[in-house]
Design an enzyme around this catalytic site. Structure first.
Site, PDB file in Angstrom:
ATOM      1  N   ALA A  32       8.571   9.845  15.428  1.00 54.96           N
ATOM      2  CA  ALA A  32       7.753   9.006  16.323  1.00 54.96           C
ATOM      3  C   ALA A  32       8.560   7.750  16.662  1.00 54.96           C
ATOM      4  CB  ALA A  32       6.401   8.666  15.693  1.00 54.96           C
ATOM      5  N   HIS A  37      13.232   1.716  15.890  1.00 56.78           N
ATOM      6  CA  HIS A  37      14.192   2.725  15.400  1.00 56.78           C
ATOM      7  C   HIS A  37      15.465   2.691  16.244  1.00 56.78           C
ATOM      8  CE1 HIS A  37      10.350   4.820  14.062  1.00 56.78           C
ATOM      9  NE2 HIS A  37      11.032   4.715  12.945  1.00 56.78           N
ATOM     10  N   GLN A  64       5.288  10.474  -0.071  1.00 59.10           N
ATOM     11  CA  GLN A  64       5.117   9.017  -0.049  1.00 59.10           C
ATOM     12  C   GLN A  64       3.774   8.582   0.533  1.00 59.10           C
ATOM     13  OE1 GLN A  64       8.664   8.547   2.673  1.00 59.10           O
ATOM     14  NE2 GLN A  64       7.502   6.801   3.414  1.00 59.10           N
ATOM     15  N   GLN A 154      10.430  -1.919   0.536  1.00 59.86           N
ATOM     16  CA  GLN A 154      11.094  -0.613   0.489  1.00 59.86           C
ATOM     17  C   GLN A 154      12.617  -0.794   0.428  1.00 59.86           C
ATOM     18  OE1 GLN A 154      10.136   2.989   2.976  1.00 59.86           O
ATOM     19  NE2 GLN A 154      11.787   2.232   4.262  1.00 59.86           N
ATOM     20  N   ARG A 188       2.764   3.756  13.592  1.00 58.68           N
ATOM     21  CA  ARG A 188       1.294   3.800  13.464  1.00 58.68           C
ATOM     22  C   ARG A 188       0.595   3.048  14.604  1.00 58.68           C
ATOM     23  NH1 ARG A 188       2.954   3.631   8.015  1.00 58.68           N
ATOM     24  NH2 ARG A 188       2.089   5.362   6.829  1.00 58.68           N
TER      25      ARG A 188
HETATM   26  O1  PAF Z   1      10.793   3.878   6.374  1.00 58.19           O
HETATM   27  C1  PAF Z   1      10.555   5.091   6.580  1.00 58.19           C
HETATM   28  O2  PAF Z   1      10.386   5.539   7.717  1.00 58.19           O
HETATM   29  C2  PAF Z   1      10.455   6.031   5.388  1.00 58.19           C
HETATM   30  O3  PAF Z   1       9.892   5.400   4.288  1.00 58.19           O
HETATM   31  C3  PAF Z   1      11.825   6.670   5.012  1.00 58.19           C
HETATM   32  C4  PAF Z   1      12.806   5.612   4.556  1.00 58.19           C
HETATM   33  C5  PAF Z   1      12.375   7.424   6.213  1.00 58.19           C
HETATM   34  C6  PAF Z   1      11.630   7.663   3.869  1.00 58.19           C
HETATM   35  O4  PAF Z   1      10.773   8.699   4.212  1.00 58.19           O
END
Ligand code: PAF
Length: 277
Positions: A32, A37, A64, A154, A188
């Site tokens: 998505a 990104h 996750q 993260q 999202r």
């Molecule tokens: O940040 C994300 O999109 C996810 O947590 C990742 C690092 C791709 C792991 O699934």
């Protein structure tokens, strides 16, 4: 641009690249893809140079997600994502159907930075993230991997995993890309319709207020931000916390080197954001 769907084929390919001495930069995503990104992909290209390779992984990692409804609702747009990657000059998309063998029973956990905030509110979340990122590192064998600053905790947890488990990977952090009203880009956000989308702008407004707050007591700051955010009828705060940006320990006084992180439910959508103070 290649699309690889088999983990074994991906690993064979990355071994070949390694033998040829190519630099490989990985951008791990759950698809998505949006402007946020794309900015990470552009950063990856700069790091890789013309000779190096940029690999984007696209995998909605089930381990996750602590909420099955969130996993089900997570947008899946592989075709559009592939087109965006091609337009950005990505060398390979790794889009496996699954990364877990039947009966998989191993996971990676981190026992300091991952215990609070997202770790506390989403049990199992970071173990899922670390396990999948470790698998991606083994399969793609990148020299560098680019993550977004929006997921600040993260990134800290993955940096710790890289250090403690000796992954030969350098973590690169890309800044958060925002909409015109300041809302952090997130996959999202497409689920925020009409009034919910308007109300979501209170998250970046809270970050702005926090930055203006100066060196005061955190308890006062948290109270003011919660009041501001929950003045919106569909916003409910999960947490607002100010922590030391290295140790993630909560601090009592907001100052340089501390970071404010927050999470809130906006209608059915859970959003997170953060800023340095
Ligand atoms: O940040 C994300 O999109 C996810 O947590 C990742 C690092 C791709 C792991 O699934």
């Amino acid at each position: 641009m290649k699309t690889l769907t088999s983990p074994q084929v991906m690993q064979r390919q990355s071994r070949r690249w390694l033998r040829e001495g190519r630099r490989v930069v990985l951008v791990p995503t759950m698809g998505a893809l949006h402007e946020g990104h794309l900015s990470l992909i552009r950063r990856a290209r700069k790091r890789a140079g013309e000779e190096g390779l940029v690999v984007v992984s696209i995998y909605v990692n089930p381990t996750q997600f602590n909420d099955p409804k969130d996993l089900k609702a997570y947008p899946r747009t592989l075709k559009a994502d592939q087109q965006l990657c091609r337009a950005e000059g990505v060398d390979a998309v790794f889009a496996p159907e699954t990364l877990y063998p039947e009966g998989a029973s191993v996971e990676i956990s981190e026992n300091e930075l991952a215990l609070s905030l997202e770790g506390e509110h989403r049990p199992g979340h970071f173990a899922g993230v670390m396990t999948v990122v470790a698998k991606l590192f083994h399969l793609v064998q990148p020299t560098e991997a680019v993550f977004g600053e929006k997921d600040f905790q993260q990134a800290a947890v993955i940096r710790r995993m890289i250090r403690d488990l000796d992954f030969p990977v350098r973590l690169i952090l890309g800044p958060t890309v925002r909409e015109s009203d300041g809302l952090a880009m997130s996959s999202r956000n497409v689920r925020l319709k009409g009034r919910l989308r308007e109300q979501a702008a209170v998250l970046p407004a809270a970050l702005r207020l926090a930055k203006e707050f100066g060196d005061g007591p955190v308890a006062n700051l948290k109270r003011r931000l919660k009041r501001l955010m929950e003045a919106q009828p569909d916003v409910s705060v999960d947490y607002i916390e100010v922590v030391d940006a290295e140790s993630f320990r909560p601090v009592r006084k907001a100052m340089r080197g501390t970071r404010l992180l927050l999470a809130a439910q906006v209608g059915p959508v859970r959003l997170i954001d953060n800023t340095g103070l």
